[in-house]
Design an enzyme around this catalytic site. Structure first.
Site, PDB file in Angstrom:
ATOM      1  N   CYS A 152       0.835  -1.201   0.000  1.00 39.41           N
ATOM      2  CA  CYS A 152       0.000   0.000   0.000  1.00 39.41           C
ATOM      3  C   CYS A 152       0.868   1.249   0.000  1.00 39.41           C
ATOM      4  O   CYS A 152       1.321   1.701   1.061  1.00 39.41           O
ATOM      5  CB  CYS A 152      -0.934  -0.007   1.199  1.00 39.41           C
ATOM      6  SG  CYS A 152      -1.991   1.459   1.267  1.00 39.41           S
TER       7      CYS A 152
ATOM      8  N   CYS B 169      -0.458   4.120   2.041  1.00 36.99           N
ATOM      9  CA  CYS B 169      -0.274   4.018   3.497  1.00 36.99           C
ATOM     10  C   CYS B 169       1.190   4.268   3.885  1.00 36.99           C
ATOM     11  O   CYS B 169       1.472   4.921   4.876  1.00 36.99           O
ATOM     12  CB  CYS B 169      -0.626   2.624   4.019  1.00 36.99           C
ATOM     13  SG  CYS B 169      -2.013   1.834   3.246  1.00 36.99           S
ATOM     14  N   ASP B 170       2.104   3.716   3.135  1.00 35.16           N
ATOM     15  CA  ASP B 170       3.496   3.643   3.596  1.00 35.16           C
ATOM     16  C   ASP B 170       4.493   4.490   2.805  1.00 35.16           C
ATOM     17  O   ASP B 170       5.648   4.613   3.204  1.00 35.16           O
ATOM     18  CB  ASP B 170       3.961   2.179   3.571  1.00 35.16           C
ATOM     19  CG  ASP B 170       3.111   1.307   4.487  1.00 35.16           C
ATOM     20  OD1 ASP B 170       2.670   1.818   5.533  1.00 35.16           O
ATOM     21  OD2 ASP B 170       2.875   0.134   4.164  1.00 35.16           O
TER      22      ASP B 170
END
Ligand code: NDP
Length: 311
Positions: free
Chosen positions: A135, A138-139
């Protein structure tokens, strides 16, 4: 025989627990079957920085514990069981769990989520959250000025690679064939970006982590000439697709070819009255915690109104 439950919620990610919070506050006394990854996909990420209400960010697992507590506070019962079989052919609906229990419920809220596909390499799972991610949204932030590799050739891979250029100093796209599957516009955007290098016919053979359990290199293979070589890398992003966890409902609920359950437009209701689907089990497009939570709320409200109109 005891009374059927008013609602049973299958899944315990943001969609499932949000549905539980709303259902519990509407006195539906929901039961949540948490599944085999309690807390869902967020429990395999580290910091969550894009969920409103946490200005300093929050650890994924911690956030999911808070979701659970909030749901329980209003009367949700959570069982750490997996739904193994369902019968949606007549009401009350029936759910059989991994604890050899059978539940009967007037409404079912499906929040079984999706799982990112991984390559299946031995080190890959071990290094999740330590350089291996599925992701970028997200990261990606944690890879400022780093060198990252993205695997895949679809829209997700192109989108994630392009997104990662905001942070990383170098982005390498590893494509197993000699062409992209992505739509023209997404492909062009990625291929024309100065920070992105595309490596055709290239596969990942291994992920290395010599430095304190964090990704620091990859072994790659050119599947045309057989050349195997090592590269330095700080991150490996998998964008080879997601699989919704909906096998349980095959043949019962309409799905697209990948397995995302189709709900009525703008609703979580399905073709089976009393069955609602929320979160990533029905969303191939946004796939965010906040959107999953939003549809979880919708499912609970729809279930409550459906029950009201059928009492
Ligand atoms: P796709 O299934 O479209 O693409 C997966 C990609 O990963 C393919 O290039 C595939 O290669 C590759 N791949 C699969 N398995 C492996 C493997 N083991 N090793 C290496 N490569 C592998 O998935 P996406 O997640 O990209 O997209 C899913 C759907 O979501 C699509 O319909 C897409 O259009 C949509 N989407 C739309 C977006 C948007 O419009 N903004 C953004 C993201 C997704 P190969 O081509 O060789 O099979």
């Amino acid at each position: 025989m005891s009374q059927p439950l008013k609602t049973i919620i299958l899944g315990s990610g943001p969609a499932g627990y949000t549905a539980a919070i709303y259902a519990a506050r509407a006195n539906l006394e929901p039961v949540v079957l948490a599944g085999n990854q309690p807390g869902g996909q967020l429990t395999i990420t580290s910091d969550v920085e894009n969920y409103p209400g946490f200005p300093e960010g929050v650890m994924g697992p911690e956030m999911m514990e808070m979701f659970q507590k909030q749901a329980e506070r209003f009367g949700t019962t959570v069982f750490f069981e997996m739904a193994e079989k369902v019968d949606l052919s007549s009401r009350p609906f029936k759910v059989w769990s991994s604890a050899d229990k059978t539940y009967e419920a007037e409404t079912v809220i499906v929040a079984t989520g999706a799982s990112a596909l991984y390559l299946g390499l031995e080190n890959e799972k071990k290094l999740q959250g330590r350089g291996v991610s599925a992701c970028a949204t997200c990261d990606g932030f944690f890879f400022r000025n780093k060198k990252v590799y993205v695997v895949g050739g679809g829209d997700s891979a192109c989108e994630e690679a392009t997104f990662l250029t905001k942070f990383a100093s170098e982005v390498h796209l590893l494509v197993r064939r000699d062409e992209l599957r992505a739509s023209k516009i997404m492909a062009e955007r990625a291929m024309e970006h100065e920070k992105i290098t595309v490596h055709w016919n290239t596969e990942v053979v291994d992920v290395h982590d010599v430095e304190a359990g964090k990704v620091n290199g990859l072994t790659l293979k050119n599947n045309q000439n057989g050349e195997v070589y090592k590269v330095d890398a700080d991150g490996l992003f998998l964008a080879i697709g997601h699989k919704p966890n909906t096998d349980l409902f095959k043949g019962m609920l309409p799905m697209d070819e990948v397995g995302y359950i189709q709900t009525h437009p703008g609703k979580t209701a399905t073709d089976i009255p009393g069955v609602f689907v929320c979160g990533d089990a029905q969303d191939s497009y946004y796939r965010q915690a906040i959107t999953a939570a939003g549809t979880g709320c919708m499912a609970a409200i729809e279930a409550e109104r459906w029950l009201e109109s059928h009492e």
